[in-house]
Each structure stands twice: as C-alpha cells, then as structure tokens.
Design a protein around this motif. Structure first.
Motif, mmCIF file in Angstrom:
data_model
loop_
_atom_site.group_PDB
_atom_site.id
_atom_site.type_symbol
_atom_site.label_atom_id
_atom_site.label_comp_id
_atom_site.label_asym_id
_atom_site.label_seq_id
_atom_site.Cartn_x
_atom_site.Cartn_y
_atom_site.Cartn_z
ATOM 1 N N SER A 13 0.609 -1.068 -0.489
ATOM 2 C CA SER A 13 -0.151 -0.284 -0.219
ATOM 3 C C SER A 13 0.862 0.716 0.039
ATOM 4 O O SER A 13 1.533 1.287 0.518
ATOM 5 C CB SER A 13 -0.975 0.307 1.380
ATOM 6 N N ARG A 292 -3.072 -4.283 -2.803
ATOM 7 C CA ARG A 292 -1.498 -3.844 -2.074
ATOM 8 C C ARG A 292 -1.837 -3.984 -0.643
ATOM 9 O O ARG A 292 -2.720 -4.218 0.016
ATOM 10 C CB ARG A 292 -1.606 -2.271 -2.467
ATOM 11 N N ALA A 294 -1.716 -4.416 2.963
ATOM 12 C CA ALA A 294 -1.520 -3.070 4.114
ATOM 13 C C ALA A 294 -0.644 -3.180 4.460
ATOM 14 O O ALA A 294 0.706 -3.983 4.956
ATOM 15 C CB ALA A 294 -2.968 -3.275 4.636
#
Length: 369
Positions: A13, A292, A294
């Motif tokens: 992320s 993505r 985290a």
C-alpha cells in the motif's frame, strides 16, 4: 540448501509496480547471498497488488541480476499461451543463462472451463461440518470449496483478455507432451531458441488431480501448494508418487512443497508483520484480486465478519509465523510429513526490508539445523 523462494512481486500500500519490481531484483540478489537454491516468480493477472504478470520477463531480469541461484516460474499458466511460445521464451532465457532456468508449469483455463460446464450439484457443506486435523504435527485444515470463485462472473470476464477470441485450451497432458517434445527436439516443428535448452521442467499442482498425475506419469518433478491449498497437500503428493514412472530426468519422485512464512527476531514482531495477511487473502478469495499489501495499522482497521474469518481461516492457520527457530521447526515438520525434497517459501510483508530480513533469518536458522 533445500529452501527456495517464491516471489509474487507484491505491491505494498502506498507503493507502485516499479517499487515492487525493484524490490524483486533486490531480494533475488540477497537470496543468492543467503544461499537459497531457487528463486521462482509467480504468474498473476488483474491483481492490483501483484506485479508478476509476465514471469518470463521477470525471470530474465532476475537471472541477469544474479549469477548462481536457479531462477524459474511458479508457475507459467499454460492455459493462457501455447507450448511453443512458452518454450521459445524460456529457450531465449536459457541461451543467455544456461543451466540455471526452471520452467514451472501450472494448469489453468482448462480447469475454469470444466467448472463452468459442470452440472450444479448441491451446495457444499458448511465449513463447520468439516474438521481440521493434525497429521504427525502438521495442520491439515478442513477443505474449503472455492469452485464458485473460479467461475465468478468478473473473473470469467477477465479471463477472456488472456486468450484470443474463440481460443480453446487443449488438454493439459497434451500441452505438457508438446512442451517436452519441443525441448527434446522430437516435435515435427522446431522451437528456436528452445530446442535442446537445459531447462528443468516442473509441474505445479494444488490437488491430487491431473497436474499431479501428469507430473508423475512423465517422470517430472512436482511442486505441491501447501500455501494455496493446504487441505489438499497430502493428497497431491500421494497422487504424484502413485503415478510416478522413471524418466530420463528422474529415477524416482522428487517433490517440493510451498509454504507461507514470516520470520522476525521475536514472535510478537513476526505476528505484527504478518497481521495484514488475512486481509490480503480475503481480497483474493472474494474475487477482487490481490490488494496492495496493507500496513499492520491499515489491516487492524478492517471490521471482520464471521464469514470473512471462515473464508481465510485455512490460509491464516497454516502460515508459519514466529522466530527463526519456531518457523524452521514447523518447516521441518512440513518436510517430514509430506516427504518433500525441497521447500518453497513465500513471504509477504508491507516493508521490503522486513521481507528481506525474514528470509535472511530463516536461512540462518535452516543452515544451522
């Protein structure tokens, strides 16, 4: 060393595909320093958080950035391209990096078509009607029926972009025979580069189905996916061994088994690094594609339902998380119970250096077993 690495080129992320791909090159160089045997790249499509959509391209880049470690695919999805194109791609890489390239092949396309065409029977039993079991210290979780995910309307639509309109995926066994014939030079047409390439051909599988049988019948090495389908791993390796016939490549079965792992100096630190994993698995199994990866803080903000937890439980429960000694011991159990000759470890954390450190700590612990 009997440990190898599977990399998905995960995008964290706040990061980009460029970040992920540069991290892959860096990790491959470090893995070679740590002594890992192989560095394999996965094939994923339509996943916002995974950059390994073209394994042959990545393998060429990784092979050029390293000098000793074997580099390969885990796995090329043969349902998306022809055997000739695969052999030519890997033949080019082998021509520049001879004797270091593994061609790992997976079955796809055909399986999705079979599920879509299958008559709809009664719904699967609820998970609570099935039981986890422990086999000689190894957790074999209750099976989870994910067949509906394979024919999720969105994923079926996406799959149309992976083949030419009207294309049909041939039988997997026939495709493998074509791959071997192109490499061995016994096909009616010639693959150049590719013919005579010093490629190590592997079959990857998640069950005791066709992939395991084809690998055994052709006398090829087989990689079983404990990290993707932990409930089926013993069935997969048993089916492979039962089907095995000696070949020019192997006189006896050769098995590699995959596992998810996160290692840190303390168990608490490892669990913190691994805490976003459940959310990441959920994104895959709901059909959205791998998100993505985290941060722990971002993952902690997710509100979980009982349905969410059931969806990811088998993967979370079989992820090996802890100190170097704890994870190495659990991996030894996996190797003992499955009879694996090698283990293929995949590690995902938000921060790249945490992932590199995890592999470094594991290699140190494994080498001192």
């Amino acid at each position: 060393m009997t440990l190898s690495i599977l990399d998905l080129a995960p995008i964290p992320s706040g990061g980009t595909a460029s970040d992920a791909l540069n991290n892959t090159i860096d990790l491959a160089r470090r893995a070679e320093e740590f002594g890992y045997r192989r560095y394999w790249l996965a094939e994923h499509h339509f996943a916002p958080g995974v950059a390994s959509s073209a394994p042959a391209v990545l393998i060429a880049l990784v092979a050029a950035a390293t000098s000793r470690i074997r580099v390969g695919s885990g796995a090329v999805q043969l349902g998306h391209q022809t055997p000739l194109s695969v052999v030519e791609q890997f033949g080019i890489i082998d021509a520049l990096h001879p004797g270091r390239i593994d061609l790992g092949i997976g079955r796809s396309g055909q399986r999705r078509a079979e599920l879509a065409a299958a008559p709809k029977g009664p719904p699967p039993r609820p998970r609570e009607d099935r039981e986890d079991k422990v086999v000689d210290g190894l957790l074999i979780p209750a099976p989870l029926d994910l067949s509906t995910l394979a024919i999720h309307p969105q994923l079926v639509h996406y799959a149309t972009f992976l083949q030419q309109p009207g294309a049909q995926t041939p039988d997997f066994a026939e495709q493998i025979d074509d791959v071997l014939a192109f490499i061995n030079g016994t096909h009616e047409v010639h693959a150049v580069p590719g013919e005579g390439a010093d490629l190590e051909v592997w079959i990857l599988g998640s069950s005791g189905g066709q992939s395991a049988r084809v690998a055994g019948e052709r006398g090829l090495p087989f990689a079983a996916n404990y990290h993707v389908s932990p409930s089926n791993v013993l069935e997969a390796v048993e089916a492979y061994r039962e089907a095995f016939k000696p070949s020019d490549e192997l006189s006896e079965p050769y098995v590699m088994v995959s596992a998810d792992a996160v290692v840190a100096p303390t168990e608490a630190a490892a669990r913190e690094l691994a805490s976003p994993y459940a959310l990441w698995v959920r994104s895959i199994r709901t059909g959205a594609g791998a998100m993505r990866f985290a941060t722990p803080a971002e993952a902690a903000a997710h509100v979980w339902t009982d349905e969410d937890r059931a969806l990811v439980k088998d993967r979370v429960d079989t992820q090996f998380v802890g100190t170097p000694g704890q994870v190495a011991e659990r991996l030894r159990t996996l190797r003992r119970v499955t009879g694996a000759d090698e283990l293929l470890v995949t590690t995902i954390t938000h921060d790249h250096e945490d992932r590199v450190r995890s592999y470094e700590l594991l290699a140190e612990a494994w080498n001192h077993q």
